[in-house]
Design a protein around this motif. Structure first.
Motif, mmCIF file in Angstrom:
data_model
loop_
_atom_site.group_PDB
_atom_site.id
_atom_site.type_symbol
_atom_site.label_atom_id
_atom_site.label_comp_id
_atom_site.label_asym_id
_atom_site.label_seq_id
_atom_site.Cartn_x
_atom_site.Cartn_y
_atom_site.Cartn_z
ATOM 1 N N SER A 13 23.669 -5.968 -124.875
ATOM 2 C CA SER A 13 24.032 -4.854 -125.750
ATOM 3 C C SER A 13 24.966 -3.912 -124.999
ATOM 4 N N PRO A 14 25.634 -3.011 -125.701
ATOM 5 C CA PRO A 14 26.531 -2.065 -125.025
ATOM 6 C C PRO A 14 25.795 -1.232 -123.975
ATOM 7 N N SER A 15 26.568 -0.659 -123.082
ATOM 8 C CA SER A 15 26.003 0.134 -121.993
ATOM 9 C C SER A 15 25.511 1.481 -122.504
ATOM 10 N N ALA A 16 24.740 2.152 -121.663
ATOM 11 C CA ALA A 16 24.248 3.486 -122.011
ATOM 12 C C ALA A 16 25.406 4.448 -122.258
ATOM 13 N N SER A 17 26.470 4.335 -121.482
ATOM 14 C CA SER A 17 27.616 5.228 -121.667
ATOM 15 C C SER A 17 28.316 4.974 -122.997
ATOM 16 N N GLN A 18 28.333 3.721 -123.438
ATOM 17 C CA GLN A 18 28.913 3.417 -124.751
ATOM 18 C C GLN A 18 28.090 4.045 -125.868
ATOM 19 N N PHE A 19 26.766 3.973 -125.736
ATOM 20 C CA PHE A 19 25.915 4.602 -126.749
ATOM 21 C C PHE A 19 26.041 6.121 -126.704
ATOM 22 N N ASP A 20 26.197 6.668 -125.516
ATOM 23 C CA ASP A 20 26.409 8.116 -125.421
ATOM 24 C C ASP A 20 27.695 8.515 -126.149
ATOM 25 N N LYS A 21 28.743 7.707 -125.979
ATOM 26 C CA LYS A 21 30.017 7.982 -126.657
ATOM 27 C C LYS A 21 29.863 7.854 -128.168
ATOM 28 N N ALA A 22 29.092 6.863 -128.603
ATOM 29 C CA ALA A 22 28.867 6.679 -130.042
ATOM 30 C C ALA A 22 28.086 7.855 -130.617
ATOM 31 N N LEU A 23 27.062 8.309 -129.907
ATOM 32 C CA LEU A 23 26.297 9.469 -130.364
ATOM 33 C C LEU A 23 27.168 10.719 -130.399
ATOM 34 N N GLN A 45 18.011 -8.047 -129.113
ATOM 35 C CA GLN A 45 17.758 -6.670 -128.709
ATOM 36 C C GLN A 45 18.262 -5.761 -129.819
ATOM 37 N N VAL A 46 17.386 -4.854 -130.255
ATOM 38 C CA VAL A 46 17.736 -3.899 -131.305
ATOM 39 C C VAL A 46 17.819 -2.516 -130.675
ATOM 40 N N VAL A 47 18.865 -1.784 -131.016
ATOM 41 C CA VAL A 47 19.020 -0.412 -130.542
ATOM 42 C C VAL A 47 19.156 0.496 -131.755
ATOM 43 N N LEU A 48 18.366 1.567 -131.792
ATOM 44 C CA LEU A 48 18.414 2.556 -132.862
ATOM 45 C C LEU A 48 18.740 3.916 -132.252
ATOM 46 N N GLY A 49 19.764 4.562 -132.785
ATOM 47 C CA GLY A 49 20.167 5.876 -132.303
ATOM 48 C C GLY A 49 20.243 6.886 -133.434
ATOM 49 N N HIS A 50 20.073 8.165 -133.084
ATOM 50 C CA HIS A 50 19.965 9.196 -134.112
ATOM 51 C C HIS A 50 20.427 10.533 -133.566
ATOM 52 N N THR A 51 21.177 11.282 -134.363
ATOM 53 C CA THR A 51 21.482 12.679 -134.068
ATOM 54 C C THR A 51 20.934 13.517 -135.211
ATOM 55 N N ARG A 52 20.291 14.629 -134.892
ATOM 56 C CA ARG A 52 19.523 15.354 -135.901
ATOM 57 C C ARG A 52 20.087 16.744 -136.201
ATOM 58 N N LEU A 53 20.250 17.026 -137.494
ATOM 59 C CA LEU A 53 20.455 18.378 -138.004
ATOM 60 C C LEU A 53 19.132 18.794 -138.621
ATOM 61 N N SER A 54 18.429 19.711 -138.001
ATOM 62 C CA SER A 54 17.068 20.055 -138.412
ATOM 63 C C SER A 54 17.091 20.916 -139.672
ATOM 64 N N ILE A 55 16.448 20.416 -140.716
ATOM 65 C CA ILE A 55 16.389 21.110 -142.003
ATOM 66 C C ILE A 55 14.936 21.319 -142.438
ATOM 67 N N ILE A 56 14.134 20.273 -142.354
ATOM 68 C CA ILE A 56 12.709 20.336 -142.719
ATOM 69 C C ILE A 56 11.887 19.959 -141.500
ATOM 70 N N ASP A 57 10.888 20.785 -141.186
ATOM 71 C CA ASP A 57 10.091 20.660 -139.963
ATOM 72 C C ASP A 57 11.021 20.702 -138.758
ATOM 73 N N LEU A 58 11.309 21.906 -138.291
ATOM 74 C CA LEU A 58 12.272 22.100 -137.215
ATOM 75 C C LEU A 58 11.707 21.740 -135.845
ATOM 76 N N SER A 59 10.422 21.386 -135.791
ATOM 77 C CA SER A 59 9.780 21.084 -134.517
ATOM 78 C C SER A 59 10.206 19.716 -133.996
ATOM 79 N N SER A 60 9.783 19.423 -132.765
ATOM 80 C CA SER A 60 10.095 18.131 -132.153
ATOM 81 C C SER A 60 9.356 16.981 -132.826
#
Length: 627
Positions: A13-23, A45-60
């Protein structure tokens, strides 16, 4: 509201730096949190990535990827499920427990309980991916109307997806190349966002109301299939008064759900019936709610909606925020706007919308309610005269058809001639339809196109006439509404709104677009939608009486976010010509003839059209994004 990305790899799978660039490419979609997780699933190998805009339940507790307690399922989700509290109660009654107050957890548990059958229960907008480690599948889903985006590509045994194309670019092995067919369709016909193919070769979008599944043993996906198919079957159990009450109830229920938020909420207000209904319904339901509205005000009095905007703001006691725009500001922002949109788009009005969301961001509002989808769902625009006349003729109501045409033509901006032309277009099929297109000049290839080159490239020169299959029902208006809701029209408008709002990390909500409302409207008799007098949104206007001021509700004109496009282009002609003089290496375009036509338009020797904007838009897109 968020950004999602990931994929399935049989090899490395792509490198960590590639995923950082994608995020990073999705950071505007989710500036509050991000997460990425790798899973070994059989041979893949499955990789799931996410960036969050908190709208409902702002907690972690709302962090993603999110897993079920037993670890079988993992989800990444972009969107909002507005009825998550009701679904949560239903799932609790079935024995499920919850560890957060987020709608993501409710969606995950709903999928675990019901699988794809949960989709019909959801009131919301969504693009999400569920990993099932036991079944070795990855399921990708997009909401019924395509409010939230989902792009993907398949490279042999590698499947990559993301909310936006630049994120895929960071993860894809091969170099991105322009899809010349889609480019031709846009430049010549102004057509975009109506098909699965994107402007980038090999990258597709999962279309509205579709899902697909990736087999983790092979790394390949199934053909996308529809999980929602609109019906146009007519209800006969309601009179007009009963329909009015039901439409009013459904709309207010939707507004009530769309007001759920743990952050500041406002509304985009254009001054038309749709956005005015949203704002007035907000006040009707929440007498004490602070309401902030955001509006574009054109400097040109001919297209200025400020009078109607002020009436609504005064009616609800809103705090009004307004923005006007100059041509110099467009030049300043055009590359940023085009990058935000990701692909070419139709007109300069998209910049007005862009600035409205920027205004919301500057005033601390993270969620807006918008009126998108009402025209397509309620019989708006000019009332579908061709389709309505054809429906009446199909049923043998010849006198009613003639009366409708005469009444329809009395409204501002309409005429018997335009109504007849629309009816003839709807009545024509096959060769007769092609002859009408030819007579109207619609089949002509522009002289700035190299037809021989386009043909050698395998480019199809004309757009096929799309038919949904519902036309034979004798309900041509609702058949066309269904078409526009899912294929031609609304998908482009939703793309504009999603990309513009996300550029400023603002969540744009569209309360007209819920399954129960749309299915109800598609079941209504056509005379309820477009009245015999030619009034558009006839049923909805009646339903909003007493909520929206009559002078707004029954106005007979509507402009929308319409900047003075011709004046702007004339004022930036020098810069625009410089852009068009660049060699963009478009194989089928005669650059010298395109520039000559541009000069003729600027000098007034040729009529102005949106074609000029398409040239500018495509050239800047290719310079800023495609390459």
């Amino acid at each position: 509201m968020c950004g999602i990305l990931g994929g399935v790899w049989r090899g490395a799978s792509p490198s960590a730096s590639q995923f950082d660039k994608a995020l990073e490419a999705l950071r505007f979609r989710g500036p509050n949190d991000s997460g990425i997780e790798r899973f070994e699933c059989g041979p893949s190998q499955v990789v799931l990535g996410h960036t969050r805009l908190s709208i409902i339940d702002l907690s972690s507790a709302g962090h993603q990827p999110m897993d079920t307690p037993d670890g079988r399922y993992s989800i990444i989700f972009n969107g909002e499920i507005y009825n998550y509290l009701e679904l949560r109660s239903e799932l609790k009654a079935l024995g499920h427990t919850f560890s957060s107050d987020s709608d993501t957890e409710v969606l995950l548990v709903a999928w675990r309980q019901w699988g794809a059958e949960c989709l019909q229960k959801l009131v919301g907008m969504f693009a999400f991916v569920v990993l099932d480690k036991a079944a070795l599948t990855l399921t990708c889903v997009r909401d019924a109307f395509g409010i939230k985006p989902f792009f993907y590509t398949q490279e042999q045994e590698t499947f990559v997806f993301a909310s936006e194309i630049p994120a895929i670019k960071s993860l894809k092995r091969g170099k991105l190349t322009v899809n010349w067919q889609r480019s031709y369709d846009y430049l010549v016909h102004g057509e975009y966002d109506s098909r699965a193919e994107s402007f980038i070769e090999g990258i597709a979008q999962l279309q509205a109301g579709h899902l697909l599944q990736v087999d983790l043993t092979t790394g390949k996906h199934t053909e996308p299939r529809k999980w929602w198919i609109p019906s146009v079957a007519e209800r006969t159990d309601l009179n007009f008064g009963q329909a009015v009450e039901l439409v009013r109830e459904r709309f207010l229920d939707s507004i009530r759900l769309h007001l759920r938020s743990d952050v500041a909420i406002g509304a985009a207000l254009s001054g038309g019936v749709d956005s005015s209904a949203v704002v007035c319904a907000m006040r009707y339901l929440e007498p004490d709610l602070p309401i902030n509205t955001f509006s574009f005000i054109a400097a040109d009095s001919r297209v200025n909606e400020e009078k109607w905007i002020d009436i609504v703001n005064q009616h609800v006691g809103a705090k009004a925020h307004k923005v006007s725009i100059t041509a110099d500001e467009l030049v300043r922002d055009i590359d940023t706007l085009i990058r935000a949109q990701g692909e070419p788009f139709g007109s300069m009005s998209i910049y007005a919308q862009y600035r409205v969301y920027q205004l919301a961001k500057e005033n601390g509002v993270t969620v807006t309610l918008d009126g998108q989808g009402a025209d397509e769902a309620h019989g708006g625009y000019t009332g579908f005269p061709g389709e309505r006349i054809r429906s009446l003729l199909d049923r043998g109501h010849f006198g009613e058809a003639a009366t409708f045409l005469a009444n329809w033509a009395k409204w501002p901006g309409r005429s018997v001639k335009t109504g007849l032309r629309a009816a003839l277009a709807e009545l024509s099929t096959g060769l007769s339809h092609e002859m009408m297109r030819a007579l109207a000049g619609m089949n002509q290839v522009p002289d700035w196109i190299r037809s021989d080159v386009a043909k050698d490239m395998g480019i199809v020169g004309r757009i096929e006439r799309y038919r949904s299959g519902h036309e034979a029902s004798g309900r041509r208006v609702v058949a066309q509404m269904s078409n526009m809701l899912t294929r031609h029209g609304l998908p482009a408008l939703l793309r504009h709104g999603d990309r513009n709002s996300m550029r400023f990390s603002v969540e744009s909500r569209v309360p007209f677009l819920t399954l129960d409302q749309v299915e109800l409207m598609l079941s209504m008799p056509e005379r309820f939608l477009v009245s015999p007098s030619g009034e558009t949104k006839h049923l909805f206007r009646a339903a909003m009486k007493g909520i929206v001021p009559d002078e707004v509700l029954f106005r007979k004109d509507k402009i929308g976010f319409e900047p003075p496009e011709k004046e702007w282009i004339l004022s930036i002609a020098g810069q625009a010509r410089a852009w068009l003089s660049e060699d963009m290496q478009i194989p089928f375009v005669r650059s010298d003839m395109l520039l000559a036509q541009f000069d003729d338009v600027i000098a007034g020797r040729r009529a102005f059209s949106w074609q000029v904007w398409r040239w500018i838009n495509f050239y800047r897109w290719k310079a800023c994004v495609a390459d």
